[in-house]
Design a protein around this motif. Structure first.
Motif: not given
Lengths: 250, 138
Positions: A26-31
């Motif tokens: 999990p990170d930016v925007g859950l991309v």
């Protein structure tokens, strides 16, 4: 009783054949997390190993009535997907990246991809998010050139993928981060579809993103809690530095 | 800031941090509402609030109430959401709307507020109420 900072527990029975690895934590925007979850669904990947750590919150997940660890490696001998159903606490990022890359090196991993988002302030105006790349070796950078993926040449990257690329460089494993323009703090299935299409091209996979885009609203609703946790974690690791301008010294 | 105020400020910050870290559900069984993800941007002359509202079809399904220091967002889902395999109590709840009350970081002029709904994201612009004066440098 466990008393370890971080370790990987294998299920056994898998014969690793220089696997390609896709990290979707999990990170930016859950991309990354959305992409990894879609890959697991579409390719029918099964758990190969999981992470155990006293640095994780004391959380387990139930899936189909089975108790499951939230930070896992799924796949087979040739393809591994690393993902998590909880935000990685800032203190766990260094040991997780370190232990993961040591383990991947032991298994003879030949190429590592990290999938993530790049915060785009005008995301609402973007129909199809662009994908940028960062590579850690000449081999990785050549691959970006071969597939005409714009590479970042100056700037900061912050997060677990930055460490994974660094440790992979030490172990001489080529690693690439693919980042799509994304809502910073809203789950972004559209950005996930963009990185998966690029991954399809590079690896010759055939992962359809149609169902991902059809279920976009459902994914966004289900992803709210993980996004909230991830936002809190990102704020504590200096994620904002990705938006900062480095001092040019060359 | 006095030392006394400083200590209270520190305690307030600590409490806010603890409250933020506490796990609280992003849904309410009593009014069958989900809490949307919301971002608050405190600009020089205005406060911009965006809310992610997936499954909300049209602007007519959104109601907004603004006062000088609070914003309430309510939006009906195009169809009720229910996760029949989720949890124990939760699996019986049918969610029909998003609802969120946002405490504004500064006082605003509610009568000058405006909102746009595009691609599932609501964007609200709230001009600040504070007055500004130009100052000559001598």
């Amino acid at each position: 009783m466990m008393n370890v900072e971080m370790r990987i527990v294998e299920r056994g029975g898998v014969s690793f054949k220089n696997p390609v690895v896709v990290e979707g934590l999990p990170d930016v925007g859950l991309v990354g997390a959305i992409s990894a979850s879609h890959m697991v669904d579409v390719l029918g990947l099964v758990e190969v190993a999981h992470f155990e750590s006293t640095l994780f919150p004391p959380i387990m997940v139930m899936h189909k009535g089975v108790l499951t660890d939230p930070v896992r490696i799924l796949g087979n001998g040739k393809l591994l997907v690393v993902t998590s159903e909880i935000a990685i606490p800032p203190l766990a990022i260094y040991p997780l990246a370190n232990v993961l890359v040591d383990w991947l090196s032991e298994k003879g991993a030949r190429l590592v991809f990290s999938l993530t988002g790049f915060p785009e302030q005008n995301r609402l105006e973007v129909d199809k998010p662009m994908v940028f790349g960062v590579g850690n070796t000449d081999q990785a950078l050549n691959l970006l050139r071969e597939y005409k993926i714009e590479a970042m040449s100056e700037g900061f990257i912050a997060g677990i993928y930055a460490l994974i690329m660094k440790y992979c460089m030490v172990k001489k494993i080529p690693a690439i981060t693919l980042m799509a323009q994304s809502f910073p703090n809203y789950p972004d299935p559209g950005a996930a579809a963009s990185v998966l299409q690029v991954l399809n091209a590079i690896l010759g996979l055939n992962i359809s993103v149609d169902s991902l885009l059809e279920k976009a609203d459902e994914i966004k609703i289900k992803g709210r809690d993980l996004m909230r946790q991830t936002k809190s974690s990102m704020e504590r690791i200096g994620k904002v530095s990705e938006q900062e301008i480095p001092l040019m010294y060359r | 800031m006095s030392e006394r105020r400083g200590i209270w400020g520190w305690i307030e910050d600590l409490l806010a941090e603890v409250e933020g870290a506490m796990i609280r559900p992003s849904w309410s069984a009593s009014d069958r509402c989900l809490e949307p993800l919301v971002e608050v941007e405190n600009r020089e002359n205005e406060i911009i609030i965006t809310a992610d509202l997936p499954c909300v079809e049209k602007k007519e399904d959104i109601s907004l109430e603004v006062s000088e220091d609070l914003l309430e967002i309510k939006a009906m889902l195009k169809q009720a959401v229910k996760w029949e395999k989720w949890g124990v109590v939760q699996k019986n709840i049918e969610f029909t709307a998003f609802k969120k009350v946002v405490a504004l970081p500064e006082r605003v002029k509610p009568e000058e507020a405006s909102a746009v709904f595009k691609r599932g994201v609501l964007r609200i612009k709230l001009p600040k109420a504070r007055r500004k004066f130009s100052l000559k440098v001598s």
